[in-house]
Write an enzyme that holds these catalytic residues in place. Sequence first.
Site, PDB file in Angstrom:
ATOM      1  N   GLY A  90      -3.055  -5.539  -4.713  1.00 44.45           N
ATOM      2  CA  GLY A  90      -3.246  -6.460  -5.828  1.00 44.45           C
ATOM      3  C   GLY A  90      -2.161  -6.447  -6.886  1.00 44.45           C
ATOM      4  O   GLY A  90      -2.276  -7.135  -7.891  1.00 44.45           O
ATOM      5  N   GLN A  91      -1.085  -5.687  -6.679  1.00 42.96           N
ATOM      6  CA  GLN A  91      -0.004  -5.648  -7.670  1.00 42.96           C
ATOM      7  C   GLN A  91       0.726  -6.983  -7.679  1.00 42.96           C
ATOM      8  O   GLN A  91       1.176  -7.462  -6.647  1.00 42.96           O
ATOM      9  CB  GLN A  91       0.974  -4.514  -7.344  1.00 42.96           C
ATOM     10  N   THR A  92       0.806  -7.602  -8.864  1.00 43.52           N
ATOM     11  CA  THR A  92       1.477  -8.907  -8.971  1.00 43.52           C
ATOM     12  C   THR A  92       2.812  -8.829  -9.699  1.00 43.52           C
ATOM     13  O   THR A  92       3.680  -9.664  -9.461  1.00 43.52           O
ATOM     14  CB  THR A  92       0.571  -9.937  -9.686  1.00 43.52           C
ATOM     15  N   VAL A  93       2.980  -7.871 -10.603  1.00 42.82           N
ATOM     16  CA  VAL A  93       4.275  -7.635 -11.241  1.00 42.82           C
ATOM     17  C   VAL A  93       4.834  -6.383 -10.588  1.00 42.82           C
ATOM     18  O   VAL A  93       4.247  -5.310 -10.690  1.00 42.82           O
ATOM     19  CB  VAL A  93       4.141  -7.446 -12.766  1.00 42.82           C
ATOM     20  N   HIS A 103       2.904  -0.190 -13.114  1.00 40.71           N
ATOM     21  CA  HIS A 103       2.165  -0.152 -14.380  1.00 40.71           C
ATOM     22  C   HIS A 103       0.765   0.391 -14.136  1.00 40.71           C
ATOM     23  O   HIS A 103       0.154   0.130 -13.107  1.00 40.71           O
ATOM     24  CB  HIS A 103       2.122  -1.520 -15.061  1.00 40.71           C
ATOM     25  N   HIS A 157      -3.065   0.674 -15.675  1.00 38.05           N
ATOM     26  CA  HIS A 157      -3.991  -0.001 -16.582  1.00 38.05           C
ATOM     27  C   HIS A 157      -4.900   1.004 -17.275  1.00 38.05           C
ATOM     28  O   HIS A 157      -5.460   1.886 -16.626  1.00 38.05           O
ATOM     29  CB  HIS A 157      -4.884  -0.979 -15.808  1.00 38.05           C
TER      30      HIS A 157
END
Length: 133
Positions: free
Chosen positions: A92-95, A99, A101
């Site tokens: 699910g990593q989009t950038v 990072h 959360h």
Amino acid sequence: MTAATDCPFCHPDPARLAWDEAPLVRALWDGFPVSPGHALVVPRRHAAGWDDLTAAEQQALFDAIGRVRELIAGRHAPDGFNVGFNDGPSAGQTVLHFHLHVIPRYAGDAPDPRGGVRWVLPHKAAYWQGGKK
């Protein structure tokens, strides 16, 4: 991989800076927060995934969680937290700049918060109901 030149975490909007005091990491307010106070802890160096980070960067990310939780708690007084990361597009990593959360949770924000991060695979989340294992 997101190029460092156009990466929102390499060149963050100053308004998104939540905490910028550590040499290896910084914290940003999430651009699309799940709840009030949702923050991200990011390495300063552009690195896509967990395995691309140095051991020192990995440690700095985890060391920053407590500081960021304190910052959120002081501003928003949540009742709990979910902390985690999506490592790779399949997760699910989009950038594609690593990072982590730090998501504050509030009583009543979900009808039944049990299972927390397990809901990434909804058909396996409610294990207490005898679902698939």
